[in-house]
Design a protein around this motif. Structure first.
Motif, PDB file in Angstrom:
ATOM      1  N   HIS A  70       0.969  -1.316   0.077  1.00  0.00           N
ATOM      2  CA  HIS A  70      -0.002  -0.014  -0.082  1.00  0.00           C
ATOM      3  C   HIS A  70       0.935   1.082   0.137  1.00  0.00           C
ATOM      4  CE1 HIS A  70      -3.504  -2.633   0.945  1.00  0.00           C
ATOM      5  NE2 HIS A  70      -3.042  -3.152   1.794  1.00  0.00           N
ATOM      6  N   THR A  71       2.097   1.186  -0.431  1.00  0.00           N
ATOM      7  CA  THR A  71       2.989   2.253  -0.441  1.00  0.00           C
ATOM      8  C   THR A  71       2.789   3.446  -1.320  1.00  0.00           C
ATOM      9  OG1 THR A  71       4.097   1.477  -2.249  1.00  0.00           O
ATOM     10  CG2 THR A  71       5.100   1.090  -0.120  1.00  0.00           C
ATOM     11  N   GLU A  72       1.708   3.473  -2.460  1.00  0.00           N
ATOM     12  CA  GLU A  72       1.254   4.569  -3.264  1.00  0.00           C
ATOM     13  C   GLU A  72      -0.298   4.903  -2.546  1.00  0.00           C
ATOM     14  OE1 GLU A  72       3.198   5.499  -5.376  1.00  0.00           O
ATOM     15  OE2 GLU A  72       4.556   4.260  -4.954  1.00  0.00           O
ATOM     16  N   ASP A  73      -0.749   4.388  -1.924  1.00  0.00           N
ATOM     17  CA  ASP A  73      -2.222   4.530  -1.345  1.00  0.00           C
ATOM     18  C   ASP A  73      -2.016   5.761  -0.044  1.00  0.00           C
ATOM     19  OD1 ASP A  73      -4.594   4.912  -0.084  1.00  0.00           O
ATOM     20  OD2 ASP A  73      -5.338   2.453  -0.591  1.00  0.00           O
ATOM     21  N   ARG A  78      -1.914   6.787   6.023  1.00  0.00           N
ATOM     22  CA  ARG A  78      -2.388   7.683   6.997  1.00  0.00           C
ATOM     23  C   ARG A  78      -2.542   6.522   8.213  1.00  0.00           C
ATOM     24  NH1 ARG A  78      -6.749  11.834   5.110  1.00  0.00           N
ATOM     25  NH2 ARG A  78      -5.437  13.190   3.615  1.00  0.00           N
ATOM     26  N   VAL A  79      -3.298   5.495   7.688  1.00  0.00           N
ATOM     27  CA  VAL A  79      -3.436   4.301   8.456  1.00  0.00           C
ATOM     28  C   VAL A  79      -2.162   3.799   9.285  1.00  0.00           C
ATOM     29  CG1 VAL A  79      -4.634   1.989   9.075  1.00  0.00           C
ATOM     30  CG2 VAL A  79      -5.668   3.761   7.706  1.00  0.00           C
ATOM     31  N   LYS A  80      -1.402   3.610   8.434  1.00  0.00           N
ATOM     32  CA  LYS A  80       0.087   3.136   9.021  1.00  0.00           C
ATOM     33  C   LYS A  80       0.620   3.946   9.856  1.00  0.00           C
ATOM     34  CE  LYS A  80       4.624   2.046   7.448  1.00  0.00           C
ATOM     35  NZ  LYS A  80       5.419   2.149   6.265  1.00  0.00           N
ATOM     36  N   VAL A  81       0.459   5.402   9.624  1.00  0.00           N
ATOM     37  CA  VAL A  81       1.281   6.477  10.403  1.00  0.00           C
ATOM     38  C   VAL A  81       0.521   6.486  11.777  1.00  0.00           C
ATOM     39  CG1 VAL A  81       1.424   8.953  10.818  1.00  0.00           C
ATOM     40  CG2 VAL A  81       2.168   7.650   8.632  1.00  0.00           C
ATOM     41  N   ARG A  82      -0.785   6.427  11.754  1.00  0.00           N
ATOM     42  CA  ARG A  82      -1.615   6.378  13.157  1.00  0.00           C
ATOM     43  C   ARG A  82      -1.381   5.099  13.963  1.00  0.00           C
ATOM     44  NH1 ARG A  82      -2.706  11.406  13.172  1.00  0.00           N
ATOM     45  NH2 ARG A  82      -4.255  12.179  11.777  1.00  0.00           N
ATOM     46  N   MET A  83      -1.272   4.135  13.069  1.00  0.00           N
ATOM     47  CA  MET A  83      -1.023   2.754  13.931  1.00  0.00           C
ATOM     48  C   MET A  83       0.480   2.787  14.486  1.00  0.00           C
ATOM     49  SD  MET A  83      -2.697  -0.234  11.536  1.00  0.00           S
ATOM     50  CE  MET A  83      -2.482  -1.537  12.527  1.00  0.00           C
TER      51      MET A  83
END
Length: 119
Positions: A70-73, A78-83
């Protein structure tokens, strides 16, 4: 994924109802509307075995692997950063708790030694 809670605009107006199925186009629309948080039902991200009993720091380390496709999504980024932020907080709290327990045990041992030397 299905919404566990309705998505609201700043004024409180409902944009999407609870239980609504999220599609790629709906997720894209949410991003365009600058909606930064949603709550979904179940487990939307396969944690790849990082379930109960796994340390928070280990979960944090696995985020890159879990989100590699999901590197381009922008939304998933955002989900990754929040997690990542959440896991960092939990890892720090876990480490602080472990250190506090060690300090208590050390303090208890010192008290026992002092009591024994007085006898």
């Amino acid at each position: 994924m299905k919404l566990a809670k309705p998505v609201l605009k700043e004024g409180g107006m409902t944009i999407m109802a609870e239980g609504m199925e999220l599609t790629d186009s709906l997720i894209s629309r949410l991003g365009n509307m600058k909606i930064e948080r949603i709550t979904v039902q179940g487990h939307p991200v396969d944690m790849g075995g990082a379930g109960a009993g796994t340390k928070w720091a280990e979960r944090l380390e696995r985020l890159d692997v879990l989100f590699r496709s999901h590197t381009e999504d922008k939304w998933m980024t955002r989900v990754k950063v929040r997690m990542g932020q959440y896991f960092q907080i939990k890892a720090a709290a876990q480490e602080a708790k472990m250190q506090a327990m060690k300090d208590i045990e050390s303090s208890d041992e010192d008290e026992i030694e002092n009591d024994e030397s007085e006898v």
